[in-house]
Design an enzyme around this catalytic site. Structure first.
Site, short mmCIF file in Angstrom:
data_model
loop_
_atom_site.label_atom_id
_atom_site.label_comp_id
_atom_site.label_asym_id
_atom_site.label_seq_id
_atom_site.Cartn_x
_atom_site.Cartn_y
_atom_site.Cartn_z
N HIS A 512 0.80 -1.26 0.01
CA HIS A 512 -0.03 0.00 -0.07
C HIS A 512 0.83 1.14 -0.01
CE1 HIS A 512 -3.51 -2.34 1.94
NE2 HIS A 512 -3.19 -3.04 0.79
C1 LIG Z 1 0.33 -7.59 -4.62
C2 LIG Z 1 -0.59 -6.56 -4.23
C3 LIG Z 1 -1.61 -6.74 -3.53
C4 LIG Z 1 -2.58 -5.66 -2.99
N1 LIG Z 1 -3.73 -5.94 -2.39
C5 LIG Z 1 -4.48 -4.92 -2.53
C6 LIG Z 1 -6.08 -5.35 -1.79
O1 LIG Z 1 -6.31 -6.33 -1.68
N2 LIG Z 1 -6.83 -4.22 -1.67
C7 LIG Z 1 -6.54 -2.96 -2.10
O2 LIG Z 1 -7.45 -1.99 -1.73
N3 LIG Z 1 -5.29 -2.43 -2.27
C8 LIG Z 1 -4.21 -3.49 -2.82
N4 LIG Z 1 -3.25 -3.22 -3.21
C9 LIG Z 1 -2.82 -1.65 -3.35
C10 LIG Z 1 -3.53 -1.33 -4.54
O3 LIG Z 1 -3.52 -1.93 -5.53
C11 LIG Z 1 -2.59 -0.04 -5.11
O4 LIG Z 1 -2.53 0.94 -4.14
C12 LIG Z 1 -3.07 0.82 -6.29
O5 LIG Z 1 -3.30 -0.20 -7.54
C13 LIG Z 1 -2.21 1.90 -6.77
O6 LIG Z 1 -2.81 2.64 -7.97
P1 LIG Z 1 -1.88 3.88 -8.54
O7 LIG Z 1 -2.95 4.11 -9.73
O8 LIG Z 1 -1.45 4.71 -7.69
O9 LIG Z 1 -0.55 2.94 -9.46
P2 LIG Z 1 -0.96 1.88 -10.32
O10 LIG Z 1 -2.09 1.10 -10.15
O11 LIG Z 1 0.70 1.09 -10.18
O12 LIG Z 1 -0.51 2.61 -11.62
C14 LIG Z 1 0.59 3.40 -12.31
C15 LIG Z 1 0.60 2.67 -13.71
O13 LIG Z 1 1.56 3.60 -14.45
C16 LIG Z 1 2.28 2.80 -15.35
N5 LIG Z 1 3.64 3.45 -15.59
C17 LIG Z 1 4.71 3.78 -14.41
N6 LIG Z 1 5.66 4.42 -15.08
C18 LIG Z 1 5.49 4.64 -16.43
C19 LIG Z 1 5.83 5.29 -17.55
N7 LIG Z 1 7.24 5.78 -17.38
N8 LIG Z 1 5.35 5.27 -18.76
C20 LIG Z 1 3.97 4.44 -18.83
N9 LIG Z 1 3.43 4.15 -18.00
C21 LIG Z 1 3.86 3.96 -16.79
C22 LIG Z 1 2.42 1.25 -14.53
O14 LIG Z 1 2.67 0.60 -15.55
C23 LIG Z 1 1.13 1.41 -14.00
O15 LIG Z 1 0.26 0.80 -14.83
C24 LIG Z 1 -2.36 -4.17 -3.44
C25 LIG Z 1 -1.18 -4.16 -4.28
C26 LIG Z 1 -0.36 -5.25 -4.75
C27 LIG Z 1 0.78 -4.96 -5.61
#
Ligand SMILES: Cc1cc2nc3c(=O)[nH]c(=O)nc-3n(C[C@H](O)[C@H](O)[C@H](O)COP(=O)(O)OP(=O)(O)OC[C@H]3O[C@@H](n4cnc5c(N)ncnc54)[C@H](O)[C@@H]3O)c2cc1C
Ligand SMILES: *[C@@H]1O[C@H](CO)[C@@H](O)[C@H](O)[C@H]1NC(C)=O
Ligand SMILES: *[C@@H]1O[C@H](CO)[C@@H](O)[C@H](O)[C@H]1NC(C)=O
Length: 576
Positions: A512
């Site tokens: 997280h």
């Molecule tokens: C194993 C695991 C289990 C989890 N379990 C839970 C759960 O059960 N419940 C819950 O609520 N949360 C859970 N989480 C946490 C939750 O999934 C994350 O907090 C959330 O997905 C983060 O979202 P975000 O949009 O901030 O980032 P992300 O979803 O990581 O999105 C960022 C995106 O940007 C892309 N990116 C990065 N750099 C570049 C670049 N230079 N060029 C183009 N694209 C790029 C990446 O590929 C990615 O797709 C878990 C996370 C993980 C990894």
């Protein structure tokens, strides 16, 4: 302490491992006409909004903006729809532990010595995660300054397409009843709301074990006004000088496709057009720095031309520590992911999973992950060869286990402890160096100790007794944990008698992590990057604390919420 225990523990180390045998994918993937490989992108193109990162936040944001403007999404990973089995609950660990350069999961080890991972796929973390879905508290929403009505509508917009009520079977019910018995009250039943006491939350896995992801939210998109390019890695955001505001103004991005061919995308010449960074808590601060926005001395040390000296970019990085006890059971258990949660008044959240198992190939992969990440520059010096060897030896001793039991975990609220992110290289493909400083603040350690006490009480409760070997006291479970190399941190004998030391020595991640582009520090309350024009950051990097017990609901809500707000202002402006 038998072999089964060790195997069981490892199953949880990287993730909650599930094998729902006999289940199959029964739904059709949405046929999006607007999702294409970046190799087919024009060398130069123009849009109203350019969203960097098609992740958990980027997808709902893009789908919403496409209702009123022309939107480009650049995602460095591939499609979650290509191979439906890959995102079935069966393949949770296989997918998470695949270390090939094209996999959905990019592992890293923080400077704290804890193995972690970053999503690299359309849908982001929602394609890799454990699927638990639960909203932030109303206090969190108030403190964030969000419009409560719009926040509620935005949650509902996500929930309509993505969430399910989990089946509460014997193990999950026993832990729930144990929580109630030891006083984590009242009981709220099934609800998305964040309330003190014990509840059952939602899940993004349907009854067949098929995962619904943020990429599914593109079903809400206007298909002719959105373009999504896969394997499109953004290298940097470009700026021009705005003579009116006398500030740098974001005007385009440079990205490469999977063959390394460079493409450029620019904002078309309309007012209100913007670039929006949604690359996640590691990717967003990293890409700001690569684009010249960050601490000037740090950027200069890497030969990056400074656009804006922004010392707070990469600061406030935080990861909620996770600590667990593995509980082998004399009674059969169901296979379950997180369904019930105890929200304690002392600041810890208690969750559980059961029936975990994993395959031999996974154990081998884990060893590969550690070798891979420990080879990364800046990591090798930090961890002793002995620690690495001990890790490798333990991992090597696994075969295919069939295990009975579960794991009870706690995550602390917040946390208060924070760290920072720094570049190691100037390639967007490489992980930056991240330090979380787990338990640096004494309050965090206190919450962990209270959480461990609650877990111990639950294990000893009457409601849970059917799932506990009478011959295996909690002390034995504690000693099992501290004798396993669960991370690359120093180990102390006193961890067996001090819960403080136990928390510190056996800390893992619950994935997280957040921060790095926080509201009020790097972006303002409209998520606009302070000091430049036409650039926002909208994703988990803007948070001070992790929302709810688990963040994904609120990350998706925020994408929808900001999409609505941005469009509303665009319409108002155009009507003028
Ligand atoms: C194993 C695991 C289990 C989890 N379990 C839970 C759960 O059960 N419940 C819950 O609520 N949360 C859970 N989480 C946490 C939750 O999934 C994350 O907090 C959330 O997905 C983060 O979202 P975000 O949009 O901030 O980032 P992300 O979803 O990581 O999105 C960022 C995106 O940007 C892309 N990116 C990065 N750099 C570049 C670049 N230079 N060029 C183009 N694209 C790029 C990446 O590929 C990615 O797709 C878990 C996370 C993980 C990894
Ligand atoms: C909050 O959002 C709702 C729903 O979109 C909207 O009707 C209302 O005007 C908003 N309130 C404020 C103060 O902006
Ligand atoms: C790690 O580095 C060692 C020594 O340079 C090398 O032999 C090994 O193949 C590397 N492992 C990986 C997974 O890159």
């Amino acid at each position: 302490m038998g072999w089964g225990l060790k195997q069981f523990f490892w199953a949880f180390l990287v993730a909650v491992v599930l094998f729902f045998n006999g289940l199959s994918y029964s739904e059709k993937a949405p046929a999006y006409t607007f999702v294409k490989e970046a190799t087919s992108a024009p060398l130069v193109s123009f849009y109203d909004y350019i969203i960097i990162g098609g992740g958990t936040c980027g997808c709902p944001l893009a789908a919403t903006l496409s209702q009123g403007a022309r939107v480009l999404v650049l995602e460095r990973g591939g499609s979650p729809y290509k191979n439906p089995d890959q995102i079935n609950i069966n393949n949770f660990v296989n997918t998470l532990s695949d270390t090939s350069p094209t996999s959905f999961s990019q592992p890293f080890i923080s400077r704290d010595g804890v193995l972690n991972t970053r999503a690299r796929v359309l849908g982001g973390g929602s394609v890799l995660n454990a699927g638990f879905y639960t909203r932030a508290s109303s206090k969190y929403i108030r403190d964030a300054g969000w419009n409560q009505t719009l926040a509620r509508e935005s949650y509902q917009w996500v929930e309509k397409l993505m969430t399910f009520e989990p089946a509460m079977l014997q193990w999950q019910s026993a832990v729930r009843n144990g929580l109630l018995e030891v006083g984590v009250l009242p009981y709220h039943g099934f609800t998305f709301d964040h309330l003190y006491g014990t509840k059952v939350g939602g899940t993004i896995f349907d009854k067949e074990g098929h995962r619904h992801t943020a990429a599914d939210l593109f079903q809400y998109a206007h298909p002719r006004r959105v373009s999504v390019y896969l394997h499109a890695t953004v290298k940097k955001i470009t700026f021009k000088y705005n003579r009116e505001t006398k500030r740098p103004q974001a005007n385009g991005v440079i990205f490469k496709d999977e063959f390394g061919i460079k493409h450029r995308a620019y904002l078309s010449k309309k007012p209100m057009n913007e670039i929006i960074l949604s690359a996640g808590a590691i990717g967003s601060p990293q890409l700001l720095m690569l684009s010249g926005i960050g601490p000037a001395h740090h950027l200069e040390a890497h030969g990056i031309k400074v656009v804006l000296d922004a010392p707070l970019v990469g600061q406030g990085m935080a990861d909620n520590p996770m600590n667990v006890l593995v509980v082998p059971s004399p009674a059969p258990v169901e296979v379950s992911l997180i369904q019930t949660v105890g929200i304690t008044r002392s600041g810890s959240f208690i969750e559980t999973a059961s029936g975990l198992s994993f395959g031999h190939s996974w154990a081998e992969k884990l060893q590969g992950i550690f070798e891979l990440v420990s080879n990364q520059s800046g990591q090798t010096s930090k961890f002793s060869p002995e620690a690495m060897q001990s890790f490798a030896d333990t991992i090597r001793s696994f075969a295919n286990p069939t295990l009975k039991g579960g794991v009870i975990l706690e995550k602390i609220m917040g946390p208060l402890s924070t760290g920072h992110l720094e570049l190691i290289t100037t390639s967007p493909d490489d992980n930056p160096s991240v330090t979380f400083n787990y338990f640096k603040e004494p309050e965090d350690l206190r919450m962990c100790v209270e959480g461990m006490r609650t877990i111990i009480e639950v294990i000893n409760s009457k409601a849970f007794s059917k799932f506990r070997y009478p011959s295996m006291p909690v002390q034995a479970l504690i000693e099992l944990m501290i004798n396993l190399p669960v991370n690359l941190r120093p180990k102390h004998l006193s961890a067996a008698i001090s819960l403080e030391q136990y928390c510190i020595d056996t800390v893992m991640t619950i994935w997280h992590y957040h921060g790095g582009c926080q509201v009020g520090k790097v972006v303002d309350h409209d998520y606009k990057v302070i000091g430049v024009d036409a650039l926002r950051v909208i994703d988990g990097s803007t948070f001070y604390r992790s929302p709810g017990t688990n963040p994904q609901a609120t990350v998706m809500m925020l994408g929808r919420y900001m999409g609505k707000k941005i469009l509303n202002r665009r319409f108002l402006h155009l009507r003028k």
